[in-house]
Design an enzyme around this catalytic site. Structure first.
Site, PDB file in Angstrom:
ATOM      1  N   SER A 298      55.375  19.802  29.678  1.00 33.24           N
ATOM      2  CA  SER A 298      55.714  20.394  31.144  1.00 33.24           C
ATOM      3  C   SER A 298      55.776  21.624  31.238  1.00 33.24           C
ATOM      4  O   SER A 298      54.917  22.517  30.908  1.00 33.24           O
ATOM      5  CB  SER A 298      56.820  19.484  31.733  1.00 33.24           C
ATOM      6  OG  SER A 298      57.119  19.501  32.949  1.00 33.24           O
TER       7      SER A 298
ATOM      8  N   ASP B 184      50.116  11.719  37.699  1.00 31.41           N
ATOM      9  CA  ASP B 184      50.882  13.053  37.352  1.00 31.41           C
ATOM     10  C   ASP B 184      50.086  13.944  38.148  1.00 31.41           C
ATOM     11  O   ASP B 184      48.734  14.055  38.042  1.00 31.41           O
ATOM     12  CB  ASP B 184      50.871  13.410  35.927  1.00 31.41           C
ATOM     13  CG  ASP B 184      51.677  14.630  35.942  1.00 31.41           C
ATOM     14  OD1 ASP B 184      51.900  15.531  36.842  1.00 31.41           O
ATOM     15  OD2 ASP B 184      52.119  14.862  34.838  1.00 31.41           O
TER      16      ASP B 184
ATOM     17  N   HIS C 228      54.509  11.596  34.463  1.00 33.39           N
ATOM     18  CA  HIS C 228      55.197  12.633  33.993  1.00 33.39           C
ATOM     19  C   HIS C 228      56.405  12.168  33.484  1.00 33.39           C
ATOM     20  O   HIS C 228      57.327  11.490  33.936  1.00 33.39           O
ATOM     21  CB  HIS C 228      55.535  13.699  35.181  1.00 33.39           C
ATOM     22  CG  HIS C 228      55.743  15.067  34.596  1.00 33.39           C
ATOM     23  ND1 HIS C 228      54.548  15.782  34.357  1.00 33.39           N
ATOM     24  CD2 HIS C 228      56.840  15.850  34.580  1.00 33.39           C
ATOM     25  CE1 HIS C 228      55.211  17.201  34.021  1.00 33.39           C
ATOM     26  NE2 HIS C 228      56.605  17.022  33.952  1.00 33.39           N
TER      27      HIS C 228
END
Length: 320
Positions: free
Chosen positions: A156, A257, A287
C-alpha cells in the site's frame, strides 16, 4: 455498479466483516489520533505471532535530525544472500513497527533473509517528503551496513515509498536489487478519458470494500497538507516520464481494489522502457488482504507468491 457478491468468496467476506468490526468503513471520518487507535487495535486482533526460529531486535538508525526506528528480524537458519527492507502500509498516517510485525517475521521465516522494517514518520505531523526521506535514509543505512544486496518490499503506502526510492536511487552505485510492491498506490494521471487503463480500477472499484477512492483522496491530501505536488515522483512514482534502469519489479494487486490499475500501468511502463516487471492481479481479493493470509485461501496463495517473488528477485533469478 460492481457486483462484489459474485467476485468475492465467502472466506474473503468473513475477513471483510471481521475487519469492519474492528475498523469500521467510516473510520476515515474520525480524527487522526482516533483512526490510529482503531487501526492499532485491529492490527493487534489480527496478530499471528512469530514463526519458530525468528527473533527480532528493535533499534534506531541515527539520522542527522532524528532517529529512525527499525526492527530487525533474523532467522535461526539465515540466508545471507540478501536482506529485505520492508516498508509498511497505512495511508501514510497509520501503522508502524507493530502493525506489520508478524508479516515481517513470516517473510523472514519463509525466505531466511534478514528483514528490516522501517518506522517512517507519519502525516499530518510530518508532511511529505518526511516519510520518503526516512525510507531513503533507511536504505542508505542498509546499503552501508550489509555486505549483501538490498531488496525492497512494501504494501500500500509502503509500496509507493519503495517505488519512489527505486526511482530516486537508480543512478547510484548502490541501488535496490529488486522491489516487490503489494497493492501499492503509485498515483498516475487519472485525468484521461474512458478507455485509459490507468483509470479502470479507480472507476470500476471506486466503492470497493476495504478501500474506496474517497479514502485514497483523503490520504493523498493529508500527506501533502493539501499542497498541489503534481509531477513529484517521490510522491507519485507513476508521474515519472522515465522508467528506464529501474530494478526488476514484481507488482501484486487485489482485483477488488481501486489501486489495481496502478500495478498494471507501472508494469507496462517498465517493460516499455526495456526493464523487467511482472504484474499479478489476485482474483477476488481486497486491499489489506495480507491480514487474511491465514484464514482466506486466496490470500494464502498470494502470500506464497509474495514470498516467492522476494526469494526470486533477491537471488537475481528473474525468470518466472
Amino acid at each position: 455498479m460492481t457486483d462484489y457478491t459474485k467476485l468475492i468468496d465467502a472466506e474473503t467476506w468473513a475477513f471483510i466483516e471481521r475487519t469492519n468490526s474492528y475498523y469500521p468503513p467510516d473510520t476515515i471520518d474520525y480524527t487522526v489520533p482516533q483512526q490510529r487507535a482503531i487501526y492499532d487495535r485491529m492490527c493487534r486482533e489480527f496478530f499471528a505471532g512469530y514463526p519458530k526460529g525468528v527473533t527480532a531486535e528493535t533499534t534506531v538508525i541515527a539520522a542527522p535530525t532524528h532517529d529512525i526506528p527499525i526492527r530487525i528480524y533474523r532467522n535461526a537458519t539465515p540466508n545471507p544472500a540478501a536482506m529485505v527492507l520492508y516498508v509498511h502500509g497505512g495511508g501514510f498516517i497509520l501503522g508502524g513497527l507493530d502493525s506489520h510485525d508478524d508479516v515481517c517475521a513470516e517473510l523472514c521465516a519463509c525466505t531466511g533473509y534478514e528483514v528490516v522494517s522501517v518506522d517512517y514518520r507519519l502525516a499530518p505531523e510530518h508532511l511529505h517528503p518526511a516519510a520518503f526521506d526516512d525510507v531513503l535514509g533507511a536504505f542508505e543505512w542498509a546499503a552501508r551496513t550489509y555486505d549483501c544486496p538490498v531488496l525492497l518490499c512494501g504494501d500500500s503506502a509502503g509500496g509507493n515509498l519503495c517505488a519512489a526510492l527505486s526511482h530516486a536511487t537508480r543512478g547510484r552505485a548502490k541501488k535496490p536489487i529488486g522491489q516487490v510492491l503489494i497493492y501499492a498506490g503509485l498515483f498516475g494521471d487519472r485525468s484521461k478519458g474512458p478507455g485509459d487503463r490507468l483509470r479502470d480500477s479507480y472507476v470500476t472499484h471506486a466503492e470497493a470494500p476495504m478501500l474506496t477512492v474517497r479514502d485514497i483522496e483523503f490520504y493523498k491530501h493529508i500527506r501533502t497538507g493539501g499542497v498541489d505536488r503534481a509531477g513529484d515522483i517521490t510522491l507519485s512514482p507513476l508521474a515519472d516520464t522515465d522508467f528506464a534502469n529501474l530494478p526488476p519489479t514484481v507488482l501484486i494487486t487485489a482485483e477488488c481494489d481501486p489501486l489495481s490499475s496502478d500495478g498494471e500501468a507501472y508494469r507496462d511502463r517498465v517493460v516499455a522502457a526495456g526493464g523487467r516487471a511482472w504484474w499479478f492481479e489476485e482474483p477476488g481479493l481486497v486491499h489489506g488482504y495480507l491480514r487474511a493470509r491465514h484464514t482466506v485461501g486466496r490470500a494464502r496463495v498470494s502470500f506464497t507468491r509474495i514470498v516467492e517473488a522476494v526469494s526470486v528477485l533477491a537471488r537475481g533469478d528473474w525468470t518466472w
